[in-house]
Design a protein around this motif. Structure first.
Motif, short mmCIF file in Angstrom:
data_model
loop_
_atom_site.label_atom_id
_atom_site.label_comp_id
_atom_site.label_asym_id
_atom_site.label_seq_id
_atom_site.Cartn_x
_atom_site.Cartn_y
_atom_site.Cartn_z
N ARG A 173 0.84 -1.20 0.00
CA ARG A 173 0.00 0.00 0.00
C ARG A 173 0.88 1.25 0.00
N THR A 194 -6.98 -2.80 -2.92
CA THR A 194 -8.01 -1.96 -3.53
C THR A 194 -9.40 -2.14 -2.93
N SER A 196 -11.35 -4.38 -3.90
CA SER A 196 -12.20 -5.00 -4.93
C SER A 196 -11.73 -6.41 -5.25
N ALA A 202 -9.94 -4.03 -9.97
CA ALA A 202 -8.89 -3.89 -8.96
C ALA A 202 -7.56 -3.53 -9.61
N THR A 203 -7.29 -4.11 -10.79
CA THR A 203 -6.03 -3.82 -11.48
C THR A 203 -6.01 -2.36 -11.95
N ASP A 205 -7.63 0.06 -10.54
CA ASP A 205 -7.49 0.87 -9.33
C ASP A 205 -6.03 0.92 -8.86
N ALA A 206 -5.36 -0.26 -8.89
CA ALA A 206 -3.96 -0.33 -8.47
C ALA A 206 -3.10 0.58 -9.35
N ARG A 209 -3.30 4.15 -8.45
CA ARG A 209 -2.60 4.50 -7.22
C ARG A 209 -1.13 4.85 -7.45
#
Lengths: 309, 309
Positions: A173, A194, A196, A202-203, A205-206, A209
């Motif tokens: 994180r 994430t 999710s 989720a990918t 979202d990652a 980030r």
């Protein structure tokens, strides 16, 4: 050379027993021992592929010495581990010969002192100019700041060296904030990062980030890669039966070797998935089966994914 | 000095886990490591009682080096282990913090070469003249002849040094032919040796096979001793709750220290049983609780047994 960082190295011991029964006494029929920790495993696969690779991180105590002695036996691998006063941890995998199941015992790593952490950072800074890529791998030992990977990723980027991050939990994180070029989470790490459980979401979202590329490893389904050049899925030709230990490390080795060889993304992914699958198929945990690798390389299906992000 | 022989030394590792579940991954919360093998444990207790003690047997490899380094930390203990090319085994005790149960993993010992066995016998011959008593303890590693203990017992007797034998299986069956002064089997070993599960009958039989004295350890019931000076039973004052690991080794240490101090048999047995009980009561496996030992010493019941043999 390719540089791999393993702050929590380990001596991986495998004990074979007919069948593990709690509260019973067992005669171990076979013992194997090898240097471990994710970055060390990645380095061994890279060396086997013919790359010059340097291993850094920490090693200490008798276990650390055994680990270093064993590393000298790997052709193409250079040991640049930083000595610490604590003792390198052991991991013990107890393999049931009857069921094939594995029971894992992981010792805690040594606590790193502030002086040792500083010594590592200096060693890392000195190694970066010779590196064509860096992989930051595995958990952080006690004493190392939780934002360690973010700092190491930033230093690598500032030196113009592409950096891959493969860790979990808080280290992941916080590490992603250092904007690594490649993030290689598995489905569980991705969900933890994430919130999710939907891989594509989720990918995406990652990646938002801070990671340039996210290669999500989805186990038997292969990988989902969101890169600046496009989005792909890559999967082995058929379901695999075997030992998944080290499959993720082989995936990282495939991505790194493809990176330094400037392969196009689909070829990198095919190599990484083939290596990972050949590791599952190998009878020895964490080794890849060369014949299977050669066979699989042309048979990994890489399909473009609509640019959803 | 008292000489203890441990042909199959070990590095004893204890891992604490909340609860051991087969095929799961466990974070070990606490790791301890100490030199082991029965004769080494006996020597540590003797040293704690203030005796000069010398440890011989075999040690090799990195594990052997760790074991030897640790032995230097024991005051009163001299390391006379013979180096071997193989690697000393580890034993791993996985302690369930929830249930207190222990799961044991024992690595195989190194195979001893004929030259190493000869080197040991020479070292043993050189140590005997300075010894007031010898204990031959534990299993035989591969490569050592099955009649090894019989030969070592005969050599000790020829040198006028009293010898105690504490082993099991074929090593015990063949060793007793060397006419050791004291044999210290537990109930299971006694039954295996004689075919009888009746302690008195089995102890008598074991004595007829060649041992001068047999001290049979009957677990919670204490010991049954058939000696040339008389027959006794000795038992702790109350049932004990604790960890029996090392209780047999403390019993041997009590018998040996009583022997070299020329204590009458009832006093030797009281000491041995009190030490053994204080080991069961100690929170650390294989250590004895000094306060409990002092308290128990005057409370062990020693009763004469009719001379049935």
């Amino acid at each position: 050379m390719i540089l791999t960082v393993t702050l929590n190295t380990a001596l991986d011991i495998t004990h074979r027993v007919p069948s593990l029964r709690p509260h019973a006494s067992h005669r171990v029929s076979d013992v194997t021992e090898r240097p471990g920790g994710k970055g060390v495993n990645v380095a061994r696969v890279l060396a086997a592929l013919g790359h010059e690779v340097t291993v850094t991180g920490f090693a200490g105590g008798t276990t650390g010495q055994v680990l270093r002695d064993r590393l000298t036996e790997v052709p193409g691998l250079t040991d640049a581990l930083v000595p610490v006063s604590g003792t390198t941890r052991r991991t013990i995998a107890v393999v049931d010969e009857r069921s094939g199941g594995t029971t894992q015992l992981n010792e805690p790593g040594p606590t790193i002192t502030p002086a040792e952490w500083s010594a590592f950072q200096e060693a890392y800074d000195d190694l970066l100019p010779s590196a064509s890529a860096v992989a930051l791998c595995g958990s952080l030992p006690p004493g190392v700041p939780i934002g360690a990977y973010a700092g190491l990723a930033r230093t690598a980027r500032a030196a113009g060296v592409p950096v891959l991050l493969d860790t979990s939990g808080a280290a992941l994180r916080r590490g992603v904030a250092g904007r690594p070029d490649i993030l290689k989470p598995n489905a569980e790490e991705l969900a933890e990062l994430t919130g999710s459980h939907e891989p594509l979401r989720a990918t995406q979202d990652a990646r938002r980030r801070g990671a340039g590329t996210v290669v999500a490893s989805l186990g038997p389904q292969g990988v989902l890669a969101l890169t600046p050049e496009g989005h792909w899925r890559a999967a082995p030709p058929a379901p695999l039966h075997g030992n998944p230990t080290g499959a993720g490390d082989s995936l990282v080795a495939g991505l790194l070797s493809g990176l330094v060889e400037h392969l196009p993304w689909p070829d990198r992914l095919a190599r990484a998935v083939a290596l990972s699958a050949a590791t599952v198929l190998s009878p020895a945990a964490g080794e890849f089966d060369r014949a299977a690798y050669g066979d699989l390389l042309g048979r990994v299906a890489v399909t473009a994914e609509a640019n959803a992000a």
